[in-house]
Write an enzyme that holds these catalytic residues in place. Structure first.
Site, PDB file in Angstrom:
ATOM      1  N   GLY A 113       1.829  -3.567  -5.085  1.00 46.27           N
ATOM      2  CA  GLY A 113       2.856  -2.962  -5.938  1.00 46.27           C
ATOM      3  C   GLY A 113       2.754  -1.454  -5.990  1.00 46.27           C
ATOM      4  N   ASN A 114       3.432  -0.874  -7.006  1.00 46.37           N
ATOM      5  CA  ASN A 114       3.541   0.583  -7.134  1.00 46.37           C
ATOM      6  C   ASN A 114       4.059   1.146  -5.807  1.00 46.37           C
ATOM      7  OD1 ASN A 114       3.396   3.051  -8.443  1.00 46.37           O
ATOM      8  ND2 ASN A 114       1.285   3.408  -7.841  1.00 46.37           N
ATOM      9  N   LEU A 115       5.163   0.583  -5.383  1.00 46.60           N
ATOM     10  CA  LEU A 115       5.637   0.778  -4.011  1.00 46.60           C
ATOM     11  C   LEU A 115       6.173   2.178  -3.760  1.00 46.60           C
ATOM     12  CD1 LEU A 115       7.482  -2.626  -3.506  1.00 46.60           C
ATOM     13  CD2 LEU A 115       5.080  -2.063  -3.080  1.00 46.60           C
ATOM     14  N   HIS A 116       5.917   2.668  -2.553  1.00 45.49           N
ATOM     15  CA  HIS A 116       6.443   3.957  -2.103  1.00 45.49           C
ATOM     16  C   HIS A 116       7.096   3.746  -0.737  1.00 45.49           C
ATOM     17  CE1 HIS A 116       2.911   3.873   0.428  1.00 45.49           C
ATOM     18  NE2 HIS A 116       2.128   3.809  -0.639  1.00 45.49           N
TER      19      HIS A 116
ATOM     20  N   GLY B  88       6.144   4.203   2.144  1.00 43.00           N
ATOM     21  CA  GLY B  88       5.279   3.562   3.147  1.00 43.00           C
ATOM     22  C   GLY B  88       5.456   2.045   3.110  1.00 43.00           C
ATOM     23  N   HIS B  89       5.461   1.473   1.899  1.00 45.97           N
ATOM     24  CA  HIS B  89       5.667   0.027   1.783  1.00 45.97           C
ATOM     25  C   HIS B  89       7.067  -0.369   2.256  1.00 45.97           C
ATOM     26  CE1 HIS B  89       2.647   0.693  -1.568  1.00 45.97           C
ATOM     27  NE2 HIS B  89       2.071  -0.275  -0.890  1.00 45.97           N
TER      28      HIS B  89
ATOM     29  N   GLN C 177      -8.952  -2.098   7.329  1.00 45.94           N
ATOM     30  CA  GLN C 177      -8.408  -3.323   6.727  1.00 45.94           C
ATOM     31  C   GLN C 177      -7.606  -4.108   7.758  1.00 45.94           C
ATOM     32  OE1 GLN C 177      -6.510  -3.712   2.690  1.00 45.94           O
ATOM     33  NE2 GLN C 177      -4.623  -3.499   3.828  1.00 45.94           N
TER      34      GLN C 177
ATOM     35  N   ARG D  39      -2.208   5.783  -4.572  1.00 48.52           N
ATOM     36  CA  ARG D  39      -3.180   6.598  -5.314  1.00 48.52           C
ATOM     37  C   ARG D  39      -2.809   8.085  -5.332  1.00 48.52           C
ATOM     38  NH1 ARG D  39      -7.005   2.299  -3.532  1.00 48.52           N
ATOM     39  NH2 ARG D  39      -7.709   1.292  -5.449  1.00 48.52           N
TER      40      ARG D  39
END
Ligand code: PAF
Length: 274
Positions: A27-30, A32-33, A150, A184
């Site tokens: 979540g806290n999407l920007h 990039g997502h 990752q 972040r």
């Protein structure tokens, strides 16, 4: 776009599709997502995103409690991007009992770099992603290259468990000044935000120095020194083989510069392929 909160509803909604394309997120999407969603969309017959802040991948002193939960905003952005289904389980749905069975990745890949500074991080990530993949059963899953290690860990997991899922890597999205987009970044003060681009500049310089044939040890130390002088606390600034993230051993290997450093209270990571 439909929003579902339980695994049963998710499975019901997906039952008539054969090739879901999946974008897992916290979540806290920007942007990039959103780029991941755009990349996923043509790859399946339904596009699914998940929003779940996974406790298992945070150390006790890290930002699990304060990690921004912005589901309404996230849902709007996903809908605008053409996502069809949002899976947003709560913690009781994902972890009705303490998750005592875990997916523990190979230490050679997972206990270095991020894993050295965030012990258990990749076990937490692998466990939740394995579970999300079981829930969604996608044909394709899309992950960003910003979290390069990752992506490598999860690729290995999918390969070693013979999951019938194509893993797609998406290029890192950057702000106009070059800072890699990250949830972040929202923690940075205005002056830290101006300074933050120095991490990607340092990595670009490292890649350039590798291409110019300079010694890896010198390149790494110079990058650490520059960031320290500017007030950063680097965890690592390093050049590794793209194949396995080990130190380069010979000429002609595809390499990557990876870095993690703290600016004030915010820890940022980034990487640049050489
Ligand atoms: O990259 C992330 O946002 C998370 O690590 C992931 C893959 C969604 C697992 O919680």
């Amino acid at each position: 776009m439909h929003i579902v909160h339980t695994i049963a509803e998710l499975r019901e909604r997906l039952s008539s599709f054969r090739r879901p394309a999946f974008v897992p997120t916290m979540g806290n999407l920007h942007e990039g997502h959103i780029a991941l969603v755009h990349q996923a969309k043509p790859l399946g017959d339904v596009t699914v995103a998940s929003v779940f802040v996974n406790r298992l991948q945070f150390l006790p002193h890290e930002d699990f409690d304060t990690y921004p939960r912005t589901l309404q905003d996230d849902a709007q952005k996903l809908q605008a991007a053409g996502c069809d289904l949002l899976f947003a389980p709560n913690e009781r749905e994902m972890y009705p009992q303490p998750q005592t069975f875990k997916v523990v990745p190979d230490a050679a890949l997972a206990d270095i770099l991020e894993g050295q500074f965030r012990p258990g991080f990749f076990t937490g990530v692998s466990t939740v992603v394995m579970k999300l993949l079981q829930c969604v059963q996608p044909h394709v899953a899309v992950f960003g290259k910003k979290d390069y290690q990752q992506l490598m860990v999860l690729r290995q997991m999918v390969r070693q468990f013979a999951l019938p899922i194509e893993m797609v890597a998406a290029e890192t999205q950057r702000a106009a000044d070059g800072l890699a987009l990250s949830s972040r970044n929202g923690y940075l003060t205005a002056s830290e935000r101006q300074e933050a681009v120095q991490l990607s500049l340092a990595l670009a310089r490292m890649a350039e120095q590798v291409r110019a044939g300079e010694t890896t040890g010198d390149i790494e130390q110079a990058a650490i020194d520059v960031l320290r002088r500017r007030g950063w606390q680097p965890d690592y600034m390093t050049v590794r083989r793209r194949a396995d993230l080990r130190a380069p051993a010979g000429a002609g290997e595809p390499l990557i510069a990876l870095g993690a450093a703290r600016l004030g209270r915010t820890r940022l990571i980034d990487n640049m392929e050489v």
